[in-house]
Structures are given as structure tokens and as C-alpha cells.
Scaffold this motif. Structure first.
Motif, PDB file in Angstrom:
ATOM      1  N   ASN A  29       0.793  -1.230   0.000  1.00 11.67           N
ATOM      2  CA  ASN A  29       0.000   0.000   0.000  1.00 11.67           C
ATOM      3  C   ASN A  29       0.825   1.279   0.000  1.00 11.67           C
ATOM      4  O   ASN A  29       0.254   2.377   0.048  1.00 11.67           O
ATOM      5  CB  ASN A  29      -0.956   0.002   1.199  1.00 11.67           C
ATOM      6  N   GLY A  30       2.139   1.174  -0.007  1.00 10.74           N
ATOM      7  CA  GLY A  30       2.997   2.340  -0.129  1.00 10.74           C
ATOM      8  C   GLY A  30       2.706   3.419   0.894  1.00 10.74           C
ATOM      9  O   GLY A  30       2.595   3.145   2.097  1.00 10.74           O
ATOM     10  N   PHE A  31       2.551   4.646   0.409  1.00  4.53           N
ATOM     11  CA  PHE A  31       2.354   5.785   1.299  1.00  4.53           C
ATOM     12  C   PHE A  31       1.071   5.662   2.105  1.00  4.53           C
ATOM     13  O   PHE A  31       0.977   6.214   3.209  1.00  4.53           O
ATOM     14  CB  PHE A  31       2.330   7.080   0.485  1.00  4.53           C
TER      15      PHE A  31
ATOM     16  N   LEU B 134       0.465   6.683   6.026  1.00  2.00           N
ATOM     17  CA  LEU B 134      -0.565   7.648   6.383  1.00  2.00           C
ATOM     18  C   LEU B 134      -1.477   7.089   7.478  1.00  2.00           C
ATOM     19  O   LEU B 134      -1.768   7.766   8.463  1.00  2.00           O
ATOM     20  CB  LEU B 134      -1.384   8.021   5.145  1.00  2.00           C
ATOM     21  N   THR B 135      -1.936   5.852   7.303  1.00  3.31           N
ATOM     22  CA  THR B 135      -2.887   5.274   8.253  1.00  3.31           C
ATOM     23  C   THR B 135      -2.216   4.727   9.503  1.00  3.31           C
ATOM     24  O   THR B 135      -2.793   4.756  10.588  1.00  3.31           O
ATOM     25  CB  THR B 135      -3.689   4.143   7.593  1.00  3.31           C
TER      26      THR B 135
ATOM     27  N   LEU C  46       2.662  -1.671  -7.753  1.00  2.87           N
ATOM     28  CA  LEU C  46       3.431  -1.552  -6.512  1.00  2.87           C
ATOM     29  C   LEU C  46       4.406  -0.379  -6.551  1.00  2.87           C
ATOM     30  O   LEU C  46       4.921   0.020  -5.509  1.00  2.87           O
ATOM     31  CB  LEU C  46       4.197  -2.855  -6.240  1.00  2.87           C
ATOM     32  N   PHE C  47       4.648   0.167  -7.733  1.00  2.00           N
ATOM     33  CA  PHE C  47       5.566   1.299  -7.838  1.00  2.00           C
ATOM     34  C   PHE C  47       4.825   2.636  -7.779  1.00  2.00           C
ATOM     35  O   PHE C  47       5.443   3.691  -7.853  1.00  2.00           O
ATOM     36  CB  PHE C  47       6.373   1.199  -9.134  1.00  2.00           C
ATOM     37  N   LYS C  48       3.490   2.587  -7.657  1.00  2.00           N
ATOM     38  CA  LYS C  48       2.722   3.794  -7.442  1.00  2.00           C
ATOM     39  C   LYS C  48       2.846   4.238  -6.002  1.00  2.00           C
ATOM     40  O   LYS C  48       3.112   3.436  -5.104  1.00  2.00           O
ATOM     41  CB  LYS C  48       1.251   3.555  -7.788  1.00  2.00           C
ATOM     42  N   LEU C  49       2.624   5.526  -5.752  1.00  2.00           N
ATOM     43  CA  LEU C  49       2.757   6.058  -4.402  1.00  2.00           C
ATOM     44  C   LEU C  49       1.821   5.383  -3.405  1.00  2.00           C
ATOM     45  O   LEU C  49       2.182   5.153  -2.266  1.00  2.00           O
ATOM     46  CB  LEU C  49       2.497   7.570  -4.416  1.00  2.00           C
ATOM     47  N   SER C  50       0.630   5.015  -3.873  1.00  2.00           N
ATOM     48  CA  SER C  50      -0.347   4.388  -2.983  1.00  2.00           C
ATOM     49  C   SER C  50      -0.428   2.889  -3.138  1.00  2.00           C
ATOM     50  O   SER C  50      -1.257   2.232  -2.488  1.00  2.00           O
ATOM     51  CB  SER C  50      -1.737   5.000  -3.237  1.00  2.00           C
ATOM     52  N   GLY C  51       0.396   2.278  -3.993  1.00  2.00           N
ATOM     53  CA  GLY C  51       0.383   0.842  -4.160  1.00  2.00           C
ATOM     54  C   GLY C  51      -0.976   0.333  -4.585  1.00  2.00           C
ATOM     55  O   GLY C  51      -1.595   0.859  -5.508  1.00  2.00           O
TER      56      GLY C  51
END
Length: 233
Positions: A83-85, A89-90, A226-231
Motif C-alpha cells: 500500500n505504499g504511502f 498515512l494510516t 506496486l511502484f505507485k505512491l499508494s500501491g
């Protein structure tokens, strides 16, 4: 290669070498030695046993908090990986914001009360029944069952013993050195674990980088999401 069920035993033996057993045994021996050595002091007061006489320094406190709250590193790593960032955050930013508010506005007042626990504070402010309820809620929040299960599964996998026995062994080791020692013993073992928490992944990172390569290898093997900021979140 994926191990078939009939080859699982030999596959496990290949992955866990003798040096690994020695490292694990040395770690267990070290934490037990710390517990026994620290318990040789004269009889401790409640404040010494539960709060290390309120004399923790900042570096030691940070090391202890890190190993305590980030001990479930396998689950945390999986969530951050997927889930990346969104994970930070959570599970991170708001937690640290709450801790910062506690540090600035509540911690100085609580330290002057010379209490041992937060439920004790609730009982003193309201009544004993409220303190019992607060203690029960605190017990649920600090539920150690997931950690014992995780540790038991790891011990079961490494030493090829049944899961129930492995969980009991995983629970017995910290129980013994905590009872024989005190909160100070827990702090000292936390410092050891703090060093290993960062040393182990650093060694592992270098090993996999040398064996497989870096970002190029990952990009050819992993889902692009998976390489996106939010996965996946």
C-alpha cells in the motif's frame, strides 16, 4: 524453486544452515544472560521493577519503543509493500501526531503524579470500577496473542516442532527474564533487539542486491501497481 510437500523437509534443511542455528541460540542465550545478570541485584521496589526507577534516557527509551511497536515487522513490511504511502498515512503519521500531542500536553502532568499506569490514573480521577474498565481496555489494546503466534510459527518452522510447543517456548523465554529481572531487563533486551532489527535487514538488503540486482530487477518481477505512491490502496 518451489518445494513440493514430500521434499519440504530437505528444502527446510537446505535453507536453515548450522550457522543460523548458532546465531539464534546465541541470541537466546544473550537475552537470558541479561535477565539473569540483571536479577542479581538486591530486592527491587515496585518503581524499580515496573518503571526502571524512572531513569530511562532518551536513546534507550527510543530503542525500547522502536522494538516494542515495530516488533511485528513482517506484517508491517507486507502492508507497506502493498500500500505504499497509504500505509504510512494510516499507521504512521497520525500515530506520531497523537504521540506528539501527548508529549507536549499530557506527559509533563502525568510525570508529576508518580503513578504506575494509565488505568491507575483513571481510578484516581473517577473510581476503582472505572480503573478496572480502563485496565481491561488497555489489556485488549496490548494483546500479545498475534506476536506470540508469529513468533511460534517462526520457531516451529526453524526447529521443526509443533506450533503449540513453539508458541509456549516463545512465551516462556521473555516471561522468565522479565520475572527474574524487571522492566530494566526488558529495556536492555530491547536495546539488543534494536541493533539486530537494523543490522539484519541491512545485511539482507546487501545480500539480495548482490545476488539479484536493484530497481531494474524489481521492475521486471513486480506488479507495476506496486511502484505507485499508494500501491494497491
Amino acid at each position: 524453486d518451489v518445494c513440493s510437500s514430500d521434499l519440504l523437509e530437505s528444502c527446510n534443511s537446505a535453507m536453515i544452515d548450522q550457522i543460523d542455528y548458532w546465531i539464534i541460540a546465541s541470541y537466546i542465550a544473550l537475552v537470558m544472560f541479561i535477565g539473569i545478570f540483571n536479577s542479581r541485584d538486591e530486592k527491587k521496589s515496585l518503581e524499580n521493577f515496573f518503571l526502571a526507577s524512572r531513569k530511562l534516557t532518551i536513546p534507550v527509551l527510543v530503542a525500547s519503543l522502536t522494538t516494542t511497536w515495530y516488533g511485528n515487522i513482517l506484517g508491517s513490511s507486507e502492508m507497506a509493500f502493498q500500500n505504499g504511502f497509504g500505509y504510512f498515512l494510516t499507521q504512521g503519521i497520525f500515530w506520531y501526531a497523537a504521540a506528539f500531542i501527548f508529549l507536549i500536553f499530557l506527559a509533563p502532568k502525568l510525570s508529576r503524579l508518580s503513578l504506575y499506569t494509565l488505568p491507575e490514573l483513571i481510578a484516581k480521577r473517577f473510581d476503582d470500577r472505572a480503573g478496572v474498565v480502563a485496565g481491561f481496555i488497555n489489556l485488549i489494546m496490548l494483546n500479545i496473542a498475534p506476536y506470540l503466534l508469529s513468533l511460534g510459527l517462526i520457531i516451529s518452522y526453524i526447529f521443526h516442532i509443533d506450533k503449540t510447543t513453539a508458541i509456549l517456548i516463545g512465551a516462556a523465554i521473555p516471561l522468565i527474564y522479565t520475572i527474574r529481572g524487571s522492566f530494566q531487563t526488558v529495556i536492555l533486551t530491547d536495546v539488543v533487539q534494536f541493533v539486530l532489527m537494523f543490522l539484519g535487514p541491512a545485511v539482507l538488503l546487501k545480500f539480495v542486491f548482490d545476488q539479484h540486482g536493484g530497481i531494474d530487477f524489481l521492475q521486471t518481477k513486480l506488479d507495476p501497481s506496486l511502484f505507485k505512491l499508494s500501491g494497491y490502496m
